[in-house]
Design a protein around this motif. Sequence first.
Motif, PDB file in Angstrom:
ATOM      1  N   ASP A   1       0.861  -1.187   0.000  1.00 28.70           N
ATOM      2  CA  ASP A   1       0.000   0.000   0.000  1.00 28.70           C
ATOM      3  C   ASP A   1       0.899   1.239   0.000  1.00 28.70           C
ATOM      4  OD1 ASP A   1       0.823   0.289   2.596  1.00 28.70           O
ATOM      5  OD2 ASP A   1      -1.048  -0.398   3.483  1.00 28.70           O
ATOM      6  N   THR A   2       0.332   2.393   0.255  1.00 28.10           N
ATOM      7  CA  THR A   2       1.101   3.618   0.044  1.00 28.10           C
ATOM      8  C   THR A   2       1.888   4.071   1.276  1.00 28.10           C
ATOM      9  OG1 THR A   2      -0.909   4.801   0.547  1.00 28.10           O
ATOM     10  CG2 THR A   2      -0.357   4.556  -1.773  1.00 28.10           C
ATOM     11  N   SER A   3       1.935   3.224   2.296  1.00 30.59           N
ATOM     12  CA  SER A   3       2.670   3.689   3.465  1.00 30.59           C
ATOM     13  C   SER A   3       4.167   3.684   3.118  1.00 30.59           C
ATOM     14  CB  SER A   3       2.354   2.826   4.686  1.00 30.59           C
ATOM     15  OG  SER A   3       3.282   1.815   4.804  1.00 30.59           O
ATOM     16  N   SER A   4       4.865   4.729   3.547  1.00 28.81           N
ATOM     17  CA  SER A   4       6.264   4.843   3.143  1.00 28.81           C
ATOM     18  C   SER A   4       7.164   4.059   4.088  1.00 28.81           C
ATOM     19  CB  SER A   4       6.680   6.308   3.110  1.00 28.81           C
ATOM     20  OG  SER A   4       6.361   6.884   4.344  1.00 28.81           O
ATOM     21  N   TYR A   5       6.565   3.478   5.111  1.00 29.96           N
ATOM     22  CA  TYR A   5       7.340   2.703   6.069  1.00 29.96           C
ATOM     23  C   TYR A   5       7.454   1.254   5.584  1.00 29.96           C
ATOM     24  CZ  TYR A   5       8.376   0.102  10.325  1.00 29.96           C
ATOM     25  OH  TYR A   5       8.934  -0.743  11.228  1.00 29.96           O
TER      26      TYR A   5
ATOM     27  N   LYS B   1       9.020 -10.015 -11.574  1.00 26.70           N
ATOM     28  CA  LYS B   1       8.383  -9.429 -10.391  1.00 26.70           C
ATOM     29  C   LYS B   1       7.740  -8.087 -10.727  1.00 26.70           C
ATOM     30  CE  LYS B   1      12.475 -10.332  -8.729  1.00 26.70           C
ATOM     31  NZ  LYS B   1      13.124 -11.586  -9.057  1.00 26.70           N
ATOM     32  N   ILE B   2       6.449  -8.025 -10.494  1.00 31.07           N
ATOM     33  CA  ILE B   2       5.711  -6.793 -10.745  1.00 31.07           C
ATOM     34  C   ILE B   2       5.269  -6.241  -9.394  1.00 31.07           C
ATOM     35  CG2 ILE B   2       3.705  -5.798 -11.984  1.00 31.07           C
ATOM     36  CD1 ILE B   2       5.366  -7.460 -13.936  1.00 31.07           C
ATOM     37  N   LEU B   3       5.481  -4.966  -9.176  1.00 30.88           N
ATOM     38  CA  LEU B   3       5.008  -4.371  -7.931  1.00 30.88           C
ATOM     39  C   LEU B   3       3.763  -3.538  -8.216  1.00 30.88           C
ATOM     40  CD1 LEU B   3       5.699  -3.889  -4.858  1.00 30.88           C
ATOM     41  CD2 LEU B   3       6.557  -1.668  -5.590  1.00 30.88           C
ATOM     42  N   VAL B   4       2.703  -3.820  -7.464  1.00 32.16           N
ATOM     43  CA  VAL B   4       1.506  -2.989  -7.564  1.00 32.16           C
ATOM     44  C   VAL B   4       1.422  -2.175  -6.276  1.00 32.16           C
ATOM     45  CG1 VAL B   4      -1.007  -2.976  -7.710  1.00 32.16           C
ATOM     46  CG2 VAL B   4       0.298  -4.576  -9.105  1.00 32.16           C
ATOM     47  N   ILE B   5       1.448  -0.855  -6.417  1.00 33.93           N
ATOM     48  CA  ILE B   5       1.291  -0.007  -5.228  1.00 33.93           C
ATOM     49  C   ILE B   5      -0.169   0.427  -5.191  1.00 33.93           C
ATOM     50  CG2 ILE B   5       2.153   1.975  -3.920  1.00 33.93           C
ATOM     51  CD1 ILE B   5       4.670   1.948  -5.668  1.00 33.93           C
ATOM     52  N   ASN B   6      -0.887  -0.108  -4.223  1.00 32.61           N
ATOM     53  CA  ASN B   6      -2.343   0.101  -4.157  1.00 32.61           C
ATOM     54  C   ASN B   6      -2.701   1.240  -3.185  1.00 32.61           C
ATOM     55  OD1 ASN B   6      -5.063  -0.448  -4.685  1.00 32.61           O
ATOM     56  ND2 ASN B   6      -5.196  -1.904  -2.989  1.00 32.61           N
TER      57      ASN B   6
ATOM     58  N   LYS C   1       7.230   9.905  -4.668  1.00 31.50           N
ATOM     59  CA  LYS C   1       8.303   9.550  -3.722  1.00 31.50           C
ATOM     60  C   LYS C   1       8.292   8.049  -3.439  1.00 31.50           C
ATOM     61  CE  LYS C   1       8.410  13.499  -0.788  1.00 31.50           C
ATOM     62  NZ  LYS C   1       7.887  13.903   0.496  1.00 31.50           N
ATOM     63  N   ILE C   2       7.076   7.533  -3.220  1.00 37.34           N
ATOM     64  CA  ILE C   2       6.963   6.107  -2.892  1.00 37.34           C
ATOM     65  C   ILE C   2       7.377   5.234  -4.084  1.00 37.34           C
ATOM     66  CG2 ILE C   2       5.286   4.287  -2.307  1.00 37.34           C
ATOM     67  CD1 ILE C   2       4.003   6.430  -0.478  1.00 37.34           C
ATOM     68  N   ILE C   3       6.959   5.661  -5.273  1.00 37.56           N
ATOM     69  CA  ILE C   3       7.341   4.895  -6.470  1.00 37.56           C
ATOM     70  C   ILE C   3       8.871   4.870  -6.603  1.00 37.56           C
ATOM     71  CG2 ILE C   3       7.227   4.806  -9.009  1.00 37.56           C
ATOM     72  CD1 ILE C   3       4.395   6.138  -8.716  1.00 37.56           C
ATOM     73  N   SER C   4       9.508   6.026  -6.407  1.00 40.76           N
ATOM     74  CA  SER C   4      10.977   6.009  -6.580  1.00 40.76           C
ATOM     75  C   SER C   4      11.673   5.265  -5.444  1.00 40.76           C
ATOM     76  CB  SER C   4      11.558   7.405  -6.792  1.00 40.76           C
ATOM     77  OG  SER C   4      11.035   8.289  -5.873  1.00 40.76           O
ATOM     78  N   MET C   5      11.044   5.246  -4.268  1.00 36.21           N
ATOM     79  CA  MET C   5      11.622   4.467  -3.163  1.00 36.21           C
ATOM     80  C   MET C   5      11.682   2.974  -3.543  1.00 36.21           C
ATOM     81  SD  MET C   5      10.027   4.037   0.657  1.00 36.21           S
ATOM     82  CE  MET C   5       8.802   2.794   0.343  1.00 36.21           C
ATOM     83  N   TYR C   6      10.580   2.463  -4.122  1.00 34.56           N
ATOM     84  CA  TYR C   6      10.564   1.042  -4.512  1.00 34.56           C
ATOM     85  C   TYR C   6      11.436   0.797  -5.736  1.00 34.56           C
ATOM     86  CZ  TYR C   6       7.092  -0.296  -1.066  1.00 34.56           C
ATOM     87  OH  TYR C   6       6.461  -0.573   0.112  1.00 34.56           O
ATOM     88  N   ASP C   7      11.464   1.780  -6.629  1.00 38.85           N
ATOM     89  CA  ASP C   7      12.271   1.644  -7.840  1.00 38.85           C
ATOM     90  C   ASP C   7      13.747   1.504  -7.472  1.00 38.85           C
ATOM     91  OD1 ASP C   7      12.481   1.492 -10.567  1.00 38.85           O
ATOM     92  OD2 ASP C   7      12.865   3.650 -10.798  1.00 38.85           O
ATOM     93  N   ALA C   8      14.146   2.259  -6.447  1.00 40.41           N
ATOM     94  CA  ALA C   8      15.553   2.255  -6.026  1.00 40.41           C
ATOM     95  C   ALA C   8      16.000   0.880  -5.507  1.00 40.41           C
ATOM     96  CB  ALA C   8      15.761   3.317  -4.952  1.00 40.41           C
ATOM     97  N   LEU C   9      15.052   0.051  -5.101  1.00 45.76           N
ATOM     98  CA  LEU C   9      15.425  -1.279  -4.608  1.00 45.76           C
ATOM     99  C   LEU C   9      15.976  -2.157  -5.737  1.00 45.76           C
ATOM    100  CD1 LEU C   9      12.346  -2.113  -2.324  1.00 45.76           C
ATOM    101  CD2 LEU C   9      14.585  -1.305  -1.582  1.00 45.76           C
ATOM    102  N   GLY C  10      15.583  -1.825  -6.956  1.00 45.22           N
ATOM    103  CA  GLY C  10      16.087  -2.573  -8.116  1.00 45.22           C
ATOM    104  C   GLY C  10      15.594  -4.014  -8.202  1.00 45.22           C
ATOM    105  N   ILE C  11      14.468  -4.294  -7.571  1.00 47.44           N
ATOM    106  CA  ILE C  11      13.958  -5.672  -7.556  1.00 47.44           C
ATOM    107  C   ILE C  11      12.919  -5.902  -8.640  1.00 47.44           C
ATOM    108  CG2 ILE C  11      12.678  -7.372  -6.162  1.00 47.44           C
ATOM    109  CD1 ILE C  11      13.737  -5.992  -3.657  1.00 47.44           C
ATOM    110  N   PHE C  12      12.150  -4.871  -8.933  1.00 43.52           N
ATOM    111  CA  PHE C  12      10.948  -5.084  -9.737  1.00 43.52           C
ATOM    112  C   PHE C  12      11.133  -4.762 -11.218  1.00 43.52           C
ATOM    113  CE2 PHE C  12       9.618  -4.406  -5.371  1.00 43.52           C
ATOM    114  CZ  PHE C  12       8.891  -5.562  -5.175  1.00 43.52           C
ATOM    115  N   ASP C  13      10.539  -5.623 -12.055  1.00 39.94           N
ATOM    116  CA  ASP C  13      10.580  -5.399 -13.496  1.00 39.94           C
ATOM    117  C   ASP C  13       9.629  -4.279 -13.893  1.00 39.94           C
ATOM    118  OD1 ASP C  13      12.256  -7.798 -14.474  1.00 39.94           O
ATOM    119  OD2 ASP C  13      10.858  -8.661 -13.042  1.00 39.94           O
ATOM    120  N   GLU C  14       8.550  -4.135 -13.140  1.00 32.15           N
ATOM    121  CA  GLU C  14       7.568  -3.084 -13.423  1.00 32.15           C
ATOM    122  C   GLU C  14       6.977  -2.596 -12.107  1.00 32.15           C
ATOM    123  OE1 GLU C  14       6.405  -2.221 -16.618  1.00 32.15           O
ATOM    124  OE2 GLU C  14       7.180  -3.893 -17.827  1.00 32.15           O
ATOM    125  N   ILE C  15       6.590  -1.350 -12.080  1.00 34.06           N
ATOM    126  CA  ILE C  15       5.881  -0.817 -10.906  1.00 34.06           C
ATOM    127  C   ILE C  15       4.598  -0.154 -11.393  1.00 34.06           C
ATOM    128  CG2 ILE C  15       5.956   0.884  -9.013  1.00 34.06           C
ATOM    129  CD1 ILE C  15       8.950   0.388  -8.777  1.00 34.06           C
TER     130      ILE C  15
END
Length: 301
Positions: free
Chosen positions: A95-99, A118-123, A135-149
């Motif tokens: 979800d959208t919590s930044s924690y 691996k696809i990440l869906v931020i709901n 901000k949240i999208i780039s936080m997950y993007d920076a992990l470098g795990i997901f093929d798509e967000i």
Amino acid sequence: MNNQHKSGFVSIIGRPNVGKSTILNWIIGEKVSIVSNKPQTTRNRISGIYNDEDCQIVFLDTPGMQNPRNKLGKYMLKASTSTMKDTDLIMCVVDTSSYIGRMDKNIMEQLKHTSNTKILVINKMDQIPKEEALKIISMYDALGIFDEIIPVSALKGDNMDSIVPTLQKYLTYGPKFYPDDVATDQTLKVMISEIIREKILLYTDEEIPHGTMVQIERLKEREDKEIVDIDALIFCERSSHKKILIGKDGRKIKGIGMAARKELEAMLEKQVNLSLWLKVKENWRDNENYIRNFGFDEKEI
Ligand SMILES: Nc1nc2c(ncn2[C@@H]2O[C@H](COP(=O)(O)OP(=O)(O)OP(=O)(O)O)[C@@H](O)[C@H]2O)c(=O)[nH]1
Ligand SMILES: [Mg+2]
């Protein structure tokens, strides 16, 4: 058969309450997996089958991952992790919590070590302003795990249309696994018991929703009329819980029964005569035999 037809299995994983089942129901276009505002609503692997002209996607909804507190919890976590390992595509929902909590870190760590797409869906994007979303999208993007967000709001339907086409890119050519008219592989009895359990989740709080289990004892269509008779047993963990479930003058159980009957009638397109019975099974969630009898069998996951 169209030889350009694609197919595949996609697991839906993530922490409890992030909206995994809501997303699945939206994609399938009907309710295959129950939803509630309480964590740990989904208890088992639940399939939802999506079809269009070009592809068939078998989605596998899973219980929200959290540290288990009992044997049922252990089963649920295993159901999620094993489903994740079984599919070519993993759709992780947050979800959208930044924690990012401990379990999230744990999930991300597991994902890092799998070769699956691996696809990440931020709901729940409806809950935050746009700047924060970026901000949240780039936080997950920076992990470098997901093929798509993919940021979405399942509740509002925002951007939900982009999930299937994104998954489709990664599917391989293959045949259908299920006929077009099958939306889930759950039995009718299981679906009915889940609808009743959903109403219990809606009407109760604290430990009660987590400690209840519903079993269908009778499901019979009358020969002479368009009426379906359903008898369901509701198990709870303590006699004090049974009392709460009954409520003052039986009001709570009546409310649960009425809400369940209404939805069952719409689903079955028949009149439903629903009888609910309450039974106490002390601490069943920590009893191997009970949980196996309730359909949570480790050998099957
Ligand atoms: N605001 C908002 N709420 C949502 C959204 N999607 C789902 N919800 C709500 O979030 C709660 C949890 O939804 P579920 O679909 O049951 O979540 P889940 O991830 O399947 O939960 P578990 O089965 O417990 O793991 C429900 O109250 C939903 O109505 C969304 O996009 N926005
Ligand atoms: Mg769920």
